[in-house]
Design an enzyme around this catalytic site. Structure first.
Site, PDB file in Angstrom:
ATOM      1  N   SER A   1     -12.657  -3.563   0.926  1.00  0.00           N
ATOM      2  CA  SER A   1     -12.840  -2.933   2.246  1.00  0.00           C
ATOM      3  C   SER A   1     -14.320  -2.780   2.515  1.00  0.00           C
ATOM      4  CB  SER A   1     -12.254  -1.522   2.261  1.00  0.00           C
ATOM      5  OG  SER A   1     -11.026  -1.484   1.628  1.00  0.00           O
TER       6      SER A   1
ATOM      7  N   LYS B   1      -5.476   6.000   8.477  1.00  0.00           N
ATOM      8  CA  LYS B   1      -6.634   6.185   7.588  1.00  0.00           C
ATOM      9  C   LYS B   1      -7.565   7.189   8.260  1.00  0.00           C
ATOM     10  CE  LYS B   1      -8.917   4.766   3.949  1.00  0.00           C
ATOM     11  NZ  LYS B   1      -8.434   5.234   2.669  1.00  0.00           N
TER      12      LYS B   1
ATOM     13  N   ARG C   1       0.863  -1.191   0.000  1.00  0.00           N
ATOM     14  CA  ARG C   1       0.000   0.000   0.000  1.00  0.00           C
ATOM     15  C   ARG C   1       0.889   1.226   0.000  1.00  0.00           C
ATOM     16  NH1 ARG C   1      -2.215   3.427   4.038  1.00  0.00           N
ATOM     17  NH2 ARG C   1      -4.294   4.234   3.516  1.00  0.00           N
TER      18      ARG C   1
HETATM   19  C1  LIG Z   1      -7.188  -5.466   4.341  1.00  0.00           C
HETATM   20  C2  LIG Z   1      -7.545  -4.074   4.011  1.00  0.00           C
HETATM   21  N1  LIG Z   1      -8.709  -3.579   4.446  1.00  0.00           N
HETATM   22  C3  LIG Z   1      -9.041  -2.313   4.161  1.00  0.00           C
HETATM   23  C4  LIG Z   1      -8.197  -1.514   3.413  1.00  0.00           C
HETATM   24  C5  LIG Z   1      -8.576  -0.105   3.049  1.00  0.00           C
HETATM   25  O1  LIG Z   1      -8.824   0.051   1.680  1.00  0.00           O
HETATM   26  P1  LIG Z   1      -9.408   1.438   1.133  1.00  0.00           P
HETATM   27  O2  LIG Z   1     -10.678   1.698   1.819  1.00  0.00           O
HETATM   28  O3  LIG Z   1      -9.437   1.394  -0.336  1.00  0.00           O
HETATM   29  O4  LIG Z   1      -8.328   2.488   1.608  1.00  0.00           O
HETATM   30  P2  LIG Z   1      -6.818   2.582   1.163  1.00  0.00           P
HETATM   31  O5  LIG Z   1      -6.060   1.496   1.843  1.00  0.00           O
HETATM   32  O6  LIG Z   1      -6.719   2.423  -0.315  1.00  0.00           O
HETATM   33  O7  LIG Z   1      -6.372   3.922   1.625  1.00  0.00           O
HETATM   34  C6  LIG Z   1      -6.989  -2.064   2.977  1.00  0.00           C
HETATM   35  N2  LIG Z   1      -6.118  -1.368   2.250  1.00  0.00           N
HETATM   36  N3  LIG Z   1      -6.686  -3.341   3.282  1.00  0.00           N
HETATM   37  C1  LIG Z   2      -5.889   0.970   5.350  1.00  0.00           C
HETATM   38  C2  LIG Z   2      -6.916   0.939   6.418  1.00  0.00           C
HETATM   39  N1  LIG Z   2      -8.216   0.704   6.133  1.00  0.00           N
HETATM   40  C3  LIG Z   2      -8.985   0.677   7.208  1.00  0.00           C
HETATM   41  S1  LIG Z   2      -8.101   0.990   8.598  1.00  0.00           S
HETATM   42  C4  LIG Z   2      -6.677   1.111   7.728  1.00  0.00           C
HETATM   43  C5  LIG Z   2      -5.360   1.411   8.321  1.00  0.00           C
HETATM   44  C6  LIG Z   2      -4.961   0.539   9.450  1.00  0.00           C
HETATM   45  O1  LIG Z   2      -3.730   0.960   9.876  1.00  0.00           O
HETATM   46  P1  LIG Z   2      -3.214   0.747  11.360  1.00  0.00           P
HETATM   47  O2  LIG Z   2      -3.068  -0.718  11.562  1.00  0.00           O
HETATM   48  O3  LIG Z   2      -1.902   1.456  11.380  1.00  0.00           O
HETATM   49  O4  LIG Z   2      -4.199   1.389  12.280  1.00  0.00           O
END
Ligand SMILES: Cc1ncc(COP(=O)(O)OP(=O)(O)O)c(N)n1
Ligand SMILES: Cc1ncsc1CCOP(=O)(O)O
Ligand SMILES: [Mg+2]
Length: 367
Positions: free
Chosen positions: A253, A282, A184
């Site tokens: 997601s 996020k 990511r």
């Molecule tokens: C395993 C997993 N779950 C949720 C997310 C979040 O995806 P998204 O809502 O598209 O947000 P971004 O990660 O793209 O900022 C994820 N990456 N992985």
């Molecule tokens: C990418 C994403 N989507 C939902 S929560 C999240 C970030 C989770 O990051 P962290 O484990 O550092 O709280």
């Protein structure tokens, strides 16, 4: 018109006939041996009766062509090739490599039989061509099946963030037993992303872990990733499926029951459930709280990963709400000892999974 004789061997010069038979004899053996090796993994490693049955059927079909006449030409002692080995045959780094090498061996052997077989029996060429295509299909199905199995077995999911120590951290987590990694990166240029993704994929596959790309189907295809993770704003799952084919993993997601049900109906292979807690990784997404984790535990019919603000200090609350898979960014990317944190998470997740499996077996045996 005179019928063309089926057995064409006699049309070859006399001195070439034994060589042709030896080539066919050796490759008929080679193809069956390779298939047997793949079959054993399908049966005992993957517990897939379908894949094992396809290997067995192919072996049996090949055996029908292996006539006593061909076997009679065998001359193992006089075969100059028996002592030739390649260093890669001496070592196999992983089950994946072993399967790959043997499928390749089978395909090569079938191709040899297809070509030389045309000089031996009229129908041999086309019969073996068909079998070679069946082995390609078997290979794709096997890879897809392996991916789904690995996903099912993965309880911890590392979602990476930009870091100058990215590769060292991911490798440390892989050393700790991690089997699922998502690349990511929201800011880098595409050429940098491509380079990083390709390196990460190689690293993950070296450890037999799955490698998923966030957001970008094109990037996932370009680096031959195992799949893609799509948010609610990203492309529809059906479009991604068309581009990625049936065997790659697609994750989605979700933040509420409606999104969950839609993702399942649309054919997601897994879902993210959260953010469970508010998280600086996020910021734009509000926390769903443990309530949504409880809903997922009761209603999700595909693998799901609780995500968002999860770390060793609140892990127990998330597990108690019913999660048995989690995804984390900071808890590993910012850990002083990523291997140890990974091991800790996996041990706790395995503990609850074992306990829940045991309870459900017990409940079933009482019914
Ligand atoms: C395993 C997993 N779950 C949720 C997310 C979040 O995806 P998204 O809502 O598209 O947000 P971004 O990660 O793209 O900022 C994820 N990456 N992985
Ligand atoms: C990418 C994403 N989507 C939902 S929560 C999240 C970030 C989770 O990051 P962290 O484990 O550092 O709280
Ligand atoms: Mg996204």
């Amino acid at each position: 018109m005179v019928d063309r004789p089926k057995l064409l061997l006699g049309e070859l010069p006399l001195q070439a006939q034994p060589a042709l038979c030896r080539i066919l004899d050796a490759n008929l053996d080679r193809a069956r041996e390779g298939l047997r090796i793949v079959e054993e993994w399908c049966r005992f490693g993957l517990n897939s009766s379908e894949l094992a049955a396809e290997c067995k059927q192919l072996r049996q079909e090949i055996a029908k062509w292996h006539t006593p006449e061909l076997r009679a030409f065998r001359n193992t002692l006089g075969d100059v090739g028996t002592e030739l080995t390649h260093p890669q045959e001496e070592t196999r780094g992983s089950i994946g490599q072993l399967l790959q090498a043997n499928l390749c061996r089978v395909q090569e052997a079938l191709r040899v039989i297809e070509e030389y077989g045309k000089l031996y029996l009229a129908e041999m060429g086309s019969a073996f061509k068909q079998m070679r295509y069946r082995v390609y299909v078997l290979e794709t199905n096997l890879l897809g099946y392996q991916r789904q199995q690995k996903l099912l077995q993965s309880s911890l999911y590392l979602v990476t963030s930009a870091s100058e120590h990215l590769f060292a951290i991911v490798e440390a987590a892989l050393e700790g037993g991690l089997t699922l990694v998502q690349y990511r990166d929201k800011t880098a240029n595409d050429d940098v992303r491509l380079e990083i993704a390709a390196r990460l994929r190689k690293l993950c596959h070296h450890y037999e872990a799955l490698f998923i790309v966030n957001d970008r189907v094109d990037l996932a295809i370009a680096v031959d990733a195992d799949g893609v993770h799509l948010g609610q704003q990203d492309m529809p799952i059906a479009t991604a499926r068309q581009l990625l084919g049936p065997h790659r993993i697609i994750g989605r997601s979700t933040t509420n029951p409606e999104e969950m049900q839609r993702a399942i109906a649309e054919g997601a292979d897994y879902i993210g459930v959260g953010p469970v807690y508010a998280t600086p990784t996020k910021v734009e997404k509000a926390a769903t709280g443990l309530e949504y984790v409880r809903y997922a535990a009761q209603n999700a019919t595909i693998p799901w990963f609780a995500i968002g603000g999860i770390d060793p200090s609140n892990l127990n609350d998330v597990l108690s709400a019913g999660a048995d898979r989690i995804a984390v960014v900071r808890a590993i990317m910012q850990a002083e000892q990523p291997t140890l944190v990974t091991q800790y998470f996996i041990s706790q997740l395995t503990r609850v999974q074992t306990l829940r499996n045991f309870r459900s077996h017990l409940a079933q045996s009482h019914n």
